[in-house]
Scaffold this active site. Structure first.
Site, PDB file in Angstrom:
ATOM      1  N   GLU A  25       0.837  -1.210   0.000  1.00 48.90           N
ATOM      2  CA  GLU A  25       0.000   0.000   0.000  1.00 48.90           C
ATOM      3  C   GLU A  25       0.870   1.257   0.000  1.00 48.90           C
ATOM      4  O   GLU A  25       2.085   1.184   0.196  1.00 48.90           O
ATOM      5  CB  GLU A  25      -0.898   0.003   1.222  1.00 48.90           C
ATOM      6  CG  GLU A  25      -0.126  -0.008   2.524  1.00 48.90           C
ATOM      7  CD  GLU A  25      -0.912   0.594   3.672  1.00 48.90           C
ATOM      8  OE1 GLU A  25      -1.432   1.710   3.529  1.00 48.90           O
ATOM      9  OE2 GLU A  25      -0.971  -0.052   4.726  1.00 48.90           O
ATOM     10  N   LYS A 160      -4.128  -2.274  14.373  1.00 53.00           N
ATOM     11  CA  LYS A 160      -3.407  -1.259  15.142  1.00 53.00           C
ATOM     12  C   LYS A 160      -3.919  -1.229  16.581  1.00 53.00           C
ATOM     13  O   LYS A 160      -5.121  -1.252  16.834  1.00 53.00           O
ATOM     14  CB  LYS A 160      -3.574   0.106  14.491  1.00 53.00           C
ATOM     15  CG  LYS A 160      -2.899   0.197  13.140  1.00 53.00           C
ATOM     16  CD  LYS A 160      -2.769   1.649  12.721  1.00 53.00           C
ATOM     17  CE  LYS A 160      -2.438   1.725  11.249  1.00 53.00           C
ATOM     18  NZ  LYS A 160      -3.573   1.301  10.414  1.00 53.00           N
TER      19      LYS A 160
END
Ligand code: PSU
Ligand code: MN
Length: 305
Positions: A25, A160
């Site tokens: 990404e 995360k």
């Protein structure tokens, strides 16, 4: 209008020849990592893939055109200091195309574009998910819904740790995303090895590839999330982690941070508050995931030749 998706020749040739390809990404280096290290990291992971016999396909948006297989020059441009670059999830791609802006693609947009280009493995740092306090803000990353309908393999350091991890795992279950720990049943929390949550495990890249093949055999369209913990020596001390995260959340609330600005704000705050320690960990997480993704990409192409 220009073409809807541009796939670089080196990517389409590798895909057609069933050579291993790993998608990467761009939001991680346009909005996640601090400059100037962002570009070094983006180019370094590409080189690591090439060294392991894998074709890297970094994905981003150039002049509104979703591009699979950015050149080194394009990566340097998107990651440059003060260069105007927008964070783009799936739903932002059409607006970006109409306006001709440059963008870093998040996990959701990257997964879509990788899949369209015929790539089946993708490495990121940490997936987005359900934010803390989402019961009132409704802030849940578009990454989750995207992975429900894109049959690729995503290697990430779990989700995360700035998120509500148990809630994120519940949503992944609801959405039918297949979640496995890489050689662990402890779901990793990005900056830390263990989020406290338990998942199924795979014992090798070959077994992860077997999970993806079994999914395809069943006609399922969801992603396989391979959650790979950061090396023990690279994780953030959990106490330090919790303290700086609490500070970052306070600062975000004080600054009225919402929407897509929130994740970059929290990461940046933690990178600064720990004088780069979380940044080092973020890079270590990403490198580790790229290594595992390379092995899975090799394992997936073996049977197709
Ligand atoms: N992994 C990292 N750093 C990042 C990201 C992932 O190590 O910055 C990005 C990915 O692009 C992911 C995005 O899709 O953060 C999630 O943002 P949000 O929570 O706004 O959906
Ligand atoms: Mn969000």
């Amino acid at each position: 209008m220009s073409e809807p998706i541009r796939v670089a020749d080196f990517v389409s040739e590798a895909v057609a020849a069933h050579r291993p390809v790993v998608a990467l990404e761009s939001t991680i280096f346009t909005h996640g990592l601090t400059r100037p290290r962002n570009i070094d990291v983006a180019l370094d992971v590409e080189q690591r893939l090439r060294d392991s016999g894998v074709v890297p396909a970094t994905i981003g948006v150039i002049d509104g055109v979703p591009t699979v297989g950015l050149s080194e020059q394009q990566i340097r441009m998107l990651g440059a200091e003060d260069f105007p670059v927008v964070k783009l999830g799936i739903r932002d791609l059409p607006v970006a195309a109409a306006k001709g802006v440059h963008g870093g693609t998040t996990v959701s947009a990257t997964a879509l574009l990788a899949y369209r280009a015929g790539i089946s493995v993708f490495a990121t740092g940490g997936l987005g998910g359900v934010h803390r306090g989402a019961t009132s803000t409704f802030d849940e990353s578009a990454d989750l819904v995207a992975l429900a309908s894109l049959p690729i393999v995503v290697v990430s350091g779990g989700v995360k740790s700035i998120l509500d991890v148990p809630a994120t795992l519940e949503r992944l279950e609801t959405l039918g995303v297949i979640v496995v720990g890489y050689r662990t049943t402890r779901f990793p929390g990005f900056y830390v090895r263990d989020s406290g949550c338990v998942v199924d495990d795979v014992d090798s890249a070959g077994q992860a590839a077997a999970v993806a093949r079994a999914r395809d055999g069943l006609g399922l369209r969801s992603a396989v999330l391979v959650a790979n913990p950061v090396a023990a020596e690279d994780q953030i001390d959990p106490e330090l982690h919790d303290r700086v995260l609490a500070e970052a959340e306070d600062a975000a609330a004080g600054a009225g941070m919402r929407g897509k600005a929130l994740t970059p704000f929290l990461l940046e705050h933690m990178h600064r508050a720990t004088e780069g320690r979380t940044l080092d960990t973020n890079v270590a997480v990403y490198r580790g995931n790229v290594t595992v993704a390379a092995e899975i990409a090799h394992a997936l192409v073996v049977r197709q030749r």
